[in-house]
Design a protein around this motif. Sequence first.
Motif, PDB file in Angstrom:
ATOM      1  N   MET D   1      38.900  51.802  30.073  1.00 21.35           N
ATOM      2  CA  MET D   1      38.634  50.449  29.614  1.00 21.35           C
ATOM      3  C   MET D   1      39.212  50.299  28.201  1.00 21.35           C
ATOM      4  O   MET D   1      39.230  51.266  27.473  1.00 21.35           O
ATOM      5  CB  MET D   1      37.121  50.186  29.543  1.00 21.35           C
ATOM      6  CG  MET D   1      36.476  50.381  30.859  1.00 21.35           C
ATOM      7  SD  MET D   1      35.973  48.805  31.549  1.00 21.35           S
ATOM      8  CE  MET D   1      34.311  49.203  32.036  1.00 21.35           C
ATOM      9  N   PRO D   2      39.557  49.135  27.809  1.00 18.31           N
ATOM     10  CA  PRO D   2      39.548  47.886  28.562  1.00 18.31           C
ATOM     11  C   PRO D   2      40.511  47.906  29.767  1.00 18.31           C
ATOM     12  O   PRO D   2      41.582  48.501  29.684  1.00 18.31           O
ATOM     13  CB  PRO D   2      40.031  46.848  27.543  1.00 18.31           C
ATOM     14  CG  PRO D   2      40.010  47.510  26.211  1.00 18.31           C
ATOM     15  CD  PRO D   2      40.092  48.967  26.468  1.00 18.31           C
ATOM     16  N   ILE D   3      40.075  47.241  30.858  1.00 12.61           N
ATOM     17  CA  ILE D   3      40.943  46.988  32.011  1.00 12.61           C
ATOM     18  C   ILE D   3      41.086  45.476  32.135  1.00 12.61           C
ATOM     19  O   ILE D   3      40.087  44.764  32.176  1.00 12.61           O
ATOM     20  CB  ILE D   3      40.349  47.586  33.303  1.00 12.61           C
ATOM     21  CG1 ILE D   3      40.264  49.116  33.182  1.00 12.61           C
ATOM     22  CG2 ILE D   3      41.181  47.177  34.520  1.00 12.61           C
ATOM     23  CD1 ILE D   3      39.632  49.807  34.387  1.00 12.61           C
ATOM     24  N   LEU D   4      42.338  45.014  32.164  1.00 11.13           N
ATOM     25  CA  LEU D   4      42.589  43.570  32.228  1.00 11.13           C
ATOM     26  C   LEU D   4      43.322  43.176  33.499  1.00 11.13           C
ATOM     27  O   LEU D   4      44.308  43.819  33.869  1.00 11.13           O
ATOM     28  CB  LEU D   4      43.455  43.121  31.043  1.00 11.13           C
ATOM     29  CG  LEU D   4      42.733  42.896  29.722  1.00 11.13           C
ATOM     30  CD1 LEU D   4      42.555  44.237  29.017  1.00 11.13           C
ATOM     31  CD2 LEU D   4      43.487  41.934  28.843  1.00 11.13           C
ATOM     32  N   THR D  25      48.276  44.915  24.650  1.00 14.12           N
ATOM     33  CA  THR D  25      47.756  46.265  24.382  1.00 14.12           C
ATOM     34  C   THR D  25      47.568  46.479  22.880  1.00 14.12           C
ATOM     35  O   THR D  25      46.499  46.937  22.439  1.00 14.12           O
ATOM     36  CB  THR D  25      48.711  47.329  24.965  1.00 14.12           C
ATOM     37  OG1 THR D  25      48.815  47.114  26.376  1.00 14.12           O
ATOM     38  CG2 THR D  25      48.199  48.743  24.707  1.00 14.12           C
ATOM     39  N   LEU D  28      44.573  44.648  21.537  1.00 15.69           N
ATOM     40  CA  LEU D  28      43.287  45.288  21.839  1.00 15.69           C
ATOM     41  C   LEU D  28      43.064  46.525  20.988  1.00 15.69           C
ATOM     42  O   LEU D  28      41.944  46.789  20.542  1.00 15.69           O
ATOM     43  CB  LEU D  28      43.194  45.626  23.327  1.00 15.69           C
ATOM     44  CG  LEU D  28      43.057  44.389  24.221  1.00 15.69           C
ATOM     45  CD1 LEU D  28      43.285  44.758  25.674  1.00 15.69           C
ATOM     46  CD2 LEU D  28      41.669  43.774  24.050  1.00 15.69           C
ATOM     47  N   LEU D  32      39.830  45.988  18.735  1.00 14.12           N
ATOM     48  CA  LEU D  32      38.642  46.708  19.235  1.00 14.12           C
ATOM     49  C   LEU D  32      38.617  48.176  18.815  1.00 14.12           C
ATOM     50  O   LEU D  32      37.614  48.858  18.998  1.00 14.12           O
ATOM     51  CB  LEU D  32      38.566  46.633  20.768  1.00 14.12           C
ATOM     52  CG  LEU D  32      38.273  45.274  21.396  1.00 14.12           C
ATOM     53  CD1 LEU D  32      38.255  45.392  22.917  1.00 14.12           C
ATOM     54  CD2 LEU D  32      36.915  44.727  20.918  1.00 14.12           C
ATOM     55  N   VAL D  34      40.238  50.551  20.234  1.00 15.63           N
ATOM     56  CA  VAL D  34      40.307  51.443  21.403  1.00 15.63           C
ATOM     57  C   VAL D  34      41.592  52.264  21.346  1.00 15.63           C
ATOM     58  O   VAL D  34      42.537  51.914  20.639  1.00 15.63           O
ATOM     59  CB  VAL D  34      40.270  50.638  22.731  1.00 15.63           C
ATOM     60  CG1 VAL D  34      38.916  49.973  22.901  1.00 15.63           C
ATOM     61  CG2 VAL D  34      41.394  49.619  22.819  1.00 15.63           C
ATOM     62  N   ARG D  36      45.081  53.505  22.635  1.00 13.68           N
ATOM     63  CA  ARG D  36      46.179  52.857  23.368  1.00 13.68           C
ATOM     64  C   ARG D  36      46.169  53.284  24.847  1.00 13.68           C
ATOM     65  O   ARG D  36      46.358  52.464  25.739  1.00 13.68           O
ATOM     66  CB  ARG D  36      47.500  53.226  22.701  1.00 13.68           C
ATOM     67  CG  ARG D  36      48.688  52.386  23.134  1.00 13.68           C
ATOM     68  CD  ARG D  36      49.871  52.558  22.212  1.00 13.68           C
ATOM     69  NE  ARG D  36      49.799  51.686  21.038  1.00 13.68           N
ATOM     70  CZ  ARG D  36      49.476  52.078  19.817  1.00 13.68           C
ATOM     71  NH1 ARG D  36      49.223  53.338  19.566  1.00 13.68           N
ATOM     72  NH2 ARG D  36      49.406  51.212  18.831  1.00 13.68           N
ATOM     73  N   GLU D  37      45.914  54.567  25.121  1.00 14.13           N
ATOM     74  CA  GLU D  37      45.981  55.099  26.496  1.00 14.13           C
ATOM     75  C   GLU D  37      44.842  54.586  27.377  1.00 14.13           C
ATOM     76  O   GLU D  37      44.883  54.739  28.600  1.00 14.13           O
ATOM     77  CB  GLU D  37      45.916  56.631  26.518  1.00 14.13           C
ATOM     78  CG  GLU D  37      46.934  57.331  25.671  1.00 14.13           C
ATOM     79  CD  GLU D  37      46.490  57.351  24.214  1.00 14.13           C
ATOM     80  OE1 GLU D  37      45.418  57.889  23.935  1.00 14.13           O
ATOM     81  OE2 GLU D  37      47.213  56.807  23.353  1.00 14.13           O
ATOM     82  N   VAL D  39      43.952  51.456  27.588  1.00 13.48           N
ATOM     83  CA  VAL D  39      44.190  50.060  27.984  1.00 13.48           C
ATOM     84  C   VAL D  39      45.025  49.993  29.266  1.00 13.48           C
ATOM     85  O   VAL D  39      46.141  50.509  29.310  1.00 13.48           O
ATOM     86  CB  VAL D  39      44.910  49.264  26.856  1.00 13.48           C
ATOM     87  CG1 VAL D  39      45.076  47.800  27.273  1.00 13.48           C
ATOM     88  CG2 VAL D  39      44.152  49.365  25.544  1.00 13.48           C
ATOM     89  N   ARG D  40      44.457  49.388  30.284  1.00 11.56           N
ATOM     90  CA  ARG D  40      45.150  49.197  31.560  1.00 11.56           C
ATOM     91  C   ARG D  40      45.273  47.703  31.837  1.00 11.56           C
ATOM     92  O   ARG D  40      44.297  46.968  31.692  1.00 11.56           O
ATOM     93  CB  ARG D  40      44.358  49.846  32.700  1.00 11.56           C
ATOM     94  CG  ARG D  40      44.691  51.298  32.856  1.00 11.56           C
ATOM     95  CD  ARG D  40      43.709  52.128  33.570  1.00 11.56           C
ATOM     96  NE  ARG D  40      44.273  53.447  33.795  1.00 11.56           N
ATOM     97  CZ  ARG D  40      44.475  54.350  32.828  1.00 11.56           C
ATOM     98  NH1 ARG D  40      44.146  54.069  31.604  1.00 11.56           N
ATOM     99  NH2 ARG D  40      45.013  55.522  33.128  1.00 11.56           N
ATOM    100  N   ILE D  41      46.479  47.278  32.228  1.00 15.41           N
ATOM    101  CA  ILE D  41      46.723  45.858  32.518  1.00 15.41           C
ATOM    102  C   ILE D  41      47.326  45.710  33.907  1.00 15.41           C
ATOM    103  O   ILE D  41      48.317  46.368  34.234  1.00 15.41           O
ATOM    104  CB  ILE D  41      47.662  45.232  31.458  1.00 15.41           C
ATOM    105  CG1 ILE D  41      47.020  45.332  30.066  1.00 15.41           C
ATOM    106  CG2 ILE D  41      47.985  43.778  31.806  1.00 15.41           C
ATOM    107  CD1 ILE D  41      47.888  44.808  28.937  1.00 15.41           C
TER     108      ILE D  41
END
Lengths: 81, 81, 81, 81, 81, 81
Positions: D1-4, D25, D28, D32, D34, D36-37, D39-41
């Motif tokens: 997460m985050p997952i968008l 990315t 975020l 936030l 978070v 970088r790795e 973050v999934r889009i």
Amino acid sequence: MPILEMHLMKGRTEEQKCNAAKAVTEALVSSLGVKRESVRILITEHGEHDFFVSGMTMKERSQAQLSAQQSAQQPLNAEGK
Amino acid sequence: MPILEMHLMKGRTEEQKCNAAKAVTEALVSSLGVKRESVRILITEHGEHDFFVSGMTMKERSQAQLSAQQSAQQPLNAEGK
Amino acid sequence: MPILEMHLMKGRTEEQKCNAAKAVTEALVSSLGVKRESVRILITEHGEHDFFVSGMTMKERSQAQLSAQQSAQQPLNAEGK
Amino acid sequence: MPILEMHLMKGRTEEQKCNAAKAVTEALVSSLGVKRESVRILITEHGEHDFFVSGMTMKERSQAQLSAQQSAQQPLNAEGK
Amino acid sequence: MPILEMHLMKGRTEEQKCNAAKAVTEALVSSLGVKRESVRILITEHGEHDFFVSGMTMKERSQAQLSAQQSAQQPLNAEGK
Amino acid sequence: MPILEMHLMKGRTEEQKCNAAKAVTEALVSSLGVKRESVRILITEHGEHDFFVSGMTMKERSQAQLSAQQSAQQPLNAEGK
């Protein structure tokens, strides 16, 4: 909002999808009292091998239901001899 | 319910998707005790340029990892002279 | 990927959700040959008034099915007098 | 997460989608904190007849807005005679 | 459009979520050239037992990684005797 | 199918959500000719800080629109002196 994601089986015409979107929008306007412009609808269409109930495609499921009906009738036929 | 949306990379055969749907359905029936008929699975497939980790496609990511490995080895080679 | 959004009715324990996630993950690893670490599962839980089939909550639907069964039996009872 | 999940109208180039994924990315990571790795889009693209506002496609909506403007101007023209 | 569903772990403040939404919106405006008003972002938050990687919660995963590191160091220590 | 995910702002009563689900179900039955029992609707509700347009919550947006109106009127008042 409301924002709707509507999942449909592939195969509807553009006209059918437009009609569905209009009908759903009106349904939300009249039931929730939201402004027409606030209703957003996203359609995602799924092919035969992208939707499963009981782990079966709709085709497999129809065949399974047909087989179940036939085997339910067979004992009766056997008795009828 | 359960209703599952399953996001996959493009490229699986129809048979692979059917197998996955069957396996996931059985997994839910045995772990949650739900009825098989109540399990619905929707598959959405994504192309190479529709899925990103770290802001990179899977291809870019593999190349980045390869480059990182090569540059990690280079000082060693340099020392080896 | 695979990334799964799993919609469940509220009321499962944490243990049940963990068991379901583990079982579904194993199902995907064995059926699709994906790496265990690539499987991500997101659970969203829905209350009684957040899930509808035929425009009815599960409670309304059970009551409707019960009523339908009772009214299907009544003519028989009437005949039986 | 985050997952968008990112819903877009069809028609963007691969380069545009990559640029958007990279920019989102970074946004975020910086807002936030978070990794970088993490973050999934996922991008899902929708055709003209798969996205509706006010129960209208973007094309229908543009035409409706144009008609509204023209009919707003007409009384003025009529007065101008 | 763009319409984004953003899945986050629970625990962010309202301010952090607002900052993330603003940053992502600006990222889309500058990378895709869309109008600011056309960007819609929906946040869904997930608790510890509603997100799984490798069939594990984040907590289980951290513990598994810690255990793996410790058992990787133990043979070395044993050798060191 | 159809399967709908309906995103709403928090604050509707159970009765309003039931009414909306019934109305949308009827809209789909009449516009697409689907069986009533095949329509599934999932509602997800979002709090004030979980929905953003232009990177603003609905509250921030109302205030921004109010401010814009006020500053649009001020030059007129100034001129009117």
